[in-house]
Motif scaffolding. Structure first.
Motif, PDB file in Angstrom:
ATOM      1  N   ALA A  91     -19.721  -4.363  23.096  1.00 38.51           N
ATOM      2  CA  ALA A  91     -19.387  -5.781  23.297  1.00 38.51           C
ATOM      3  C   ALA A  91     -19.209  -6.472  21.947  1.00 38.51           C
ATOM      4  O   ALA A  91     -18.282  -7.267  21.764  1.00 38.51           O
ATOM      5  CB  ALA A  91     -20.481  -6.469  24.114  1.00 38.51           C
ATOM      6  N   GLU A  92     -20.072  -6.137  21.005  1.00 37.85           N
ATOM      7  CA  GLU A  92     -19.967  -6.726  19.669  1.00 37.85           C
ATOM      8  C   GLU A  92     -18.649  -6.332  19.012  1.00 37.85           C
ATOM      9  O   GLU A  92     -17.961  -7.162  18.419  1.00 37.85           O
ATOM     10  CB  GLU A  92     -21.155  -6.244  18.828  1.00 37.85           C
ATOM     11  N   ARG A  93     -18.267  -5.072  19.141  1.00 37.35           N
ATOM     12  CA  ARG A  93     -17.010  -4.593  18.567  1.00 37.35           C
ATOM     13  C   ARG A  93     -15.803  -5.234  19.250  1.00 37.35           C
ATOM     14  O   ARG A  93     -14.750  -5.384  18.644  1.00 37.35           O
ATOM     15  CB  ARG A  93     -16.894  -3.069  18.723  1.00 37.35           C
ATOM     16  N   ALA A  94     -15.961  -5.572  20.546  1.00 37.67           N
ATOM     17  CA  ALA A  94     -14.843  -6.124  21.322  1.00 37.67           C
ATOM     18  C   ALA A  94     -14.730  -7.638  21.181  1.00 37.67           C
ATOM     19  O   ALA A  94     -13.834  -8.243  21.776  1.00 37.67           O
ATOM     20  CB  ALA A  94     -15.003  -5.749  22.795  1.00 37.67           C
ATOM     21  N   GLY A  95     -15.638  -8.250  20.438  1.00 40.84           N
ATOM     22  CA  GLY A  95     -15.601  -9.708  20.315  1.00 40.84           C
ATOM     23  C   GLY A  95     -15.984 -10.411  21.599  1.00 40.84           C
ATOM     24  O   GLY A  95     -15.460 -11.476  21.924  1.00 40.84           O
ATOM     25  N   ALA A  96     -16.922  -9.810  22.343  1.00 46.34           N
ATOM     26  CA  ALA A  96     -17.367 -10.381  23.617  1.00 46.34           C
ATOM     27  C   ALA A  96     -18.153 -11.667  23.365  1.00 46.34           C
ATOM     28  O   ALA A  96     -18.558 -11.943  22.233  1.00 46.34           O
ATOM     29  CB  ALA A  96     -18.246  -9.360  24.345  1.00 46.34           C
ATOM     30  N   PRO A  97     -18.385 -12.449  24.419  1.00 50.85           N
ATOM     31  CA  PRO A  97     -19.164 -13.673  24.260  1.00 50.85           C
ATOM     32  C   PRO A  97     -20.537 -13.383  23.637  1.00 50.85           C
ATOM     33  O   PRO A  97     -21.179 -12.389  23.971  1.00 50.85           O
ATOM     34  CB  PRO A  97     -19.311 -14.194  25.698  1.00 50.85           C
ATOM     35  N   ASN A  98     -20.971 -14.273  22.754  1.00 55.23           N
ATOM     36  CA  ASN A  98     -22.261 -14.099  22.082  1.00 55.23           C
ATOM     37  C   ASN A  98     -23.413 -13.977  23.059  1.00 55.23           C
ATOM     38  O   ASN A  98     -24.388 -13.278  22.790  1.00 55.23           O
ATOM     39  CB  ASN A  98     -22.511 -15.254  21.110  1.00 55.23           C
ATOM     40  N   ALA A  99     -23.314 -14.660  24.199  1.00 56.81           N
ATOM     41  CA  ALA A  99     -24.394 -14.609  25.189  1.00 56.81           C
ATOM     42  C   ALA A  99     -24.601 -13.187  25.698  1.00 56.81           C
ATOM     43  O   ALA A  99     -25.746 -12.761  25.913  1.00 56.81           O
ATOM     44  CB  ALA A  99     -24.085 -15.547  26.353  1.00 56.81           C
ATOM     45  N   LEU A 100     -23.526 -12.430  25.877  1.00 56.76           N
ATOM     46  CA  LEU A 100     -23.636 -11.047  26.340  1.00 56.76           C
ATOM     47  C   LEU A 100     -24.294 -10.186  25.267  1.00 56.76           C
ATOM     48  O   LEU A 100     -25.202  -9.404  25.545  1.00 56.76           O
ATOM     49  CB  LEU A 100     -22.254 -10.492  26.708  1.00 56.76           C
ATOM     50  N   ILE A 101     -23.853 -10.341  24.029  1.00 59.76           N
ATOM     51  CA  ILE A 101     -24.410  -9.550  22.927  1.00 59.76           C
ATOM     52  C   ILE A 101     -25.896  -9.867  22.756  1.00 59.76           C
ATOM     53  O   ILE A 101     -26.732  -8.954  22.638  1.00 59.76           O
ATOM     54  CB  ILE A 101     -23.617  -9.831  21.631  1.00 59.76           C
ATOM     55  N   ALA A 102     -26.244 -11.143  22.810  1.00 57.74           N
ATOM     56  CA  ALA A 102     -27.646 -11.551  22.673  1.00 57.74           C
ATOM     57  C   ALA A 102     -28.498 -11.024  23.823  1.00 57.74           C
ATOM     58  O   ALA A 102     -29.632 -10.567  23.611  1.00 57.74           O
ATOM     59  CB  ALA A 102     -27.748 -13.073  22.600  1.00 57.74           C
ATOM     60  N   ALA A 103     -27.963 -11.059  25.033  1.00 55.63           N
ATOM     61  CA  ALA A 103     -28.709 -10.565  26.201  1.00 55.63           C
ATOM     62  C   ALA A 103     -29.003  -9.072  26.061  1.00 55.63           C
ATOM     63  O   ALA A 103     -30.091  -8.610  26.425  1.00 55.63           O
ATOM     64  CB  ALA A 103     -27.927 -10.840  27.483  1.00 55.63           C
ATOM     65  N   CYS A 104     -28.049  -8.322  25.538  1.00 52.72           N
ATOM     66  CA  CYS A 104     -28.263  -6.883  25.322  1.00 52.72           C
ATOM     67  C   CYS A 104     -29.315  -6.662  24.241  1.00 52.72           C
ATOM     68  O   CYS A 104     -30.208  -5.829  24.394  1.00 52.72           O
ATOM     69  CB  CYS A 104     -26.959  -6.200  24.938  1.00 52.72           C
ATOM     70  N   ALA A 105     -29.210  -7.422  23.154  1.00 57.28           N
ATOM     71  CA  ALA A 105     -30.159  -7.272  22.038  1.00 57.28           C
ATOM     72  C   ALA A 105     -31.590  -7.588  22.499  1.00 57.28           C
ATOM     73  O   ALA A 105     -32.535  -6.912  22.079  1.00 57.28           O
ATOM     74  CB  ALA A 105     -29.745  -8.175  20.887  1.00 57.28           C
ATOM     75  N   GLU A 106     -31.747  -8.569  23.378  1.00 55.57           N
ATOM     76  CA  GLU A 106     -33.077  -8.940  23.883  1.00 55.57           C
ATOM     77  C   GLU A 106     -33.685  -7.851  24.750  1.00 55.57           C
ATOM     78  O   GLU A 106     -34.906  -7.809  24.922  1.00 55.57           O
ATOM     79  CB  GLU A 106     -32.983 -10.219  24.729  1.00 55.57           C
ATOM     80  N   ARG A 107     -32.864  -6.985  25.320  1.00 52.62           N
ATOM     81  CA  ARG A 107     -33.346  -5.995  26.283  1.00 52.62           C
ATOM     82  C   ARG A 107     -33.393  -4.573  25.706  1.00 52.62           C
ATOM     83  O   ARG A 107     -33.498  -3.619  26.465  1.00 52.62           O
ATOM     84  CB  ARG A 107     -32.462  -6.040  27.534  1.00 52.62           C
ATOM     85  N   LEU A 108     -33.301  -4.452  24.408  1.00 52.40           N
ATOM     86  CA  LEU A 108     -33.339  -3.115  23.804  1.00 52.40           C
ATOM     87  C   LEU A 108     -34.687  -2.457  24.059  1.00 52.40           C
ATOM     88  O   LEU A 108     -35.736  -3.061  23.848  1.00 52.40           O
ATOM     89  CB  LEU A 108     -33.085  -3.185  22.293  1.00 52.40           C
ATOM     90  N   THR A 109     -34.633  -1.213  24.499  1.00 48.72           N
ATOM     91  CA  THR A 109     -35.845  -0.429  24.709  1.00 48.72           C
ATOM     92  C   THR A 109     -36.150   0.350  23.433  1.00 48.72           C
ATOM     93  O   THR A 109     -35.317   0.445  22.529  1.00 48.72           O
ATOM     94  CB  THR A 109     -35.639   0.557  25.871  1.00 48.72           C
ATOM     95  N   MET A 110     -37.351   0.905  23.365  1.00 52.46           N
ATOM     96  CA  MET A 110     -37.739   1.711  22.214  1.00 52.46           C
ATOM     97  C   MET A 110     -36.912   3.003  22.201  1.00 52.46           C
ATOM     98  O   MET A 110     -36.363   3.409  23.214  1.00 52.46           O
ATOM     99  CB  MET A 110     -39.228   2.070  22.285  1.00 52.46           C
TER     100      MET A 110
END
Length: 195
Positions: free
Chosen positions: A143-162
Motif C-alpha cells: 500500500a505504501e509503494r502504491a501511494g494508498a491512503p495514509n489511513a490504510l498504511i497507518a492501520a497496517c502499521a498499528e497491527r504489525l505482529t512480532m
C-alpha cells in the motif's frame, strides 16, 4: 472440455468460492487470465491440484468460520460464490501463490485502490478476520509503494505482529525491511527504502 468450468465448482468442492487470481480477473483487478481456477473450499484438501474435464482447479482449504466476503454469482443455472473485491485482495496477500505471485498481486492492489468501491476500512477488517499477521505486513508494504491512503498504511502499521514474514514465500527474500518486518526479494531492493 467444459464450456464454463466454474459451473462444476459447487458439485466438485461443496461449500466453496472462486478466489485468488480467478476472482481478481472476474472483478477486473487484472487483465491477466490464468489457466487454473482458484477455489477456496471448506472440504479437506488432500491434493492441491485437481484436473477435471481439462480444467485445472487449484484448491485451498478455508475454515467454515472464515467464510465471509463473498458474493453470489450465477453462471447459467448454476449458483456459486466468488470472493468480493476486498476479500480477493486479502486472500491473495494471505496466500501469494493463489494470486499469481507478489508482483501480480501488487498490480491487482493498485487496480483495487482505483475502484470507486475500494474500502481501506474493509481491507483492514477482513485482514483482521483472517488472522494472519503476514497479511498486514504485505498489505502495508504494498500500500505504501502504491501511494494508498495514509489511513490504510497507518492501520497496517498499528497491527504489525512480532516476527518477520516473507513478501512472497515462493521467492528467496534476503533483504529485511524493518519498518514492515518483511523479507523482500533482491529484485525489489532498488524499489524499497530500508529504514
Amino acid at each position: 472440455m467444459v464450456e464454463d468450468p466454474w459451473t462444476l465448482i459447487p458439485e466438485l468442492f461443496g461449500t466453496a468460492y472462486v478466489g485468488g487470481a480467478s476472482a481478481a480477473h472476474h472483478w477486473d483487478l487484472t487483465e491477466q487470465l490464468f489457466r487454473s481456477v482458484f477455489v477456496c473450499t471448506t472440504q479437506p484438501v488432500r491434493r492441491k491440484t485437481h484436473i477435471v474435464h481439462g480444467t485445472t482447479f487449484v484448491l485451498r482449504h478455508v475454515a467454515e468460520g472464515k467464510l465471509f466476503g463473498t458474493r453470489v454469482l450465477w453462471r447459467g443455472t448454476t449458483k456459486l460464490q466468488v470472493s468480493d473485491p476486498h476479500r480477493t485482495v486479502i486472500d491473495m496477500l494471505d496466500d501469494p501463490a493463489s494470486g499469481g505471485g507478489i508482483r501480480h498481486i501488487a498490480d491487482c492492489l493498485q487496480s483495487y485502490l482505483r475502484r470507486p468501491d475500494a474500502s481501506p476500512e474493509t481491507l483492514v477488517a477482513y485482514a483482521a478476520q483472517i488472522g494472519n499477521g503476514a497479511v498486514f505486513k504485505r498489505l502495508g508494504f504494498l500500500a505504501e509503494r502504491a501511494g494508498a491512503p495514509n489511513a490504510l498504511i497507518a492501520a497496517c502499521a498499528e497491527r504489525l505482529t512480532m516476527g518477520n514474514a516473507k513478501l512472497d514465500p515462493a521467492l528467496p527474500c534476503p533483504r529485511l525491511i524493518r519498518r514492515w518486518r518483511l523479507w523482500i526479494p533482491e529484485s525489489w531492493k532498488q524499489e524499497a527504502a530500508d529504514d
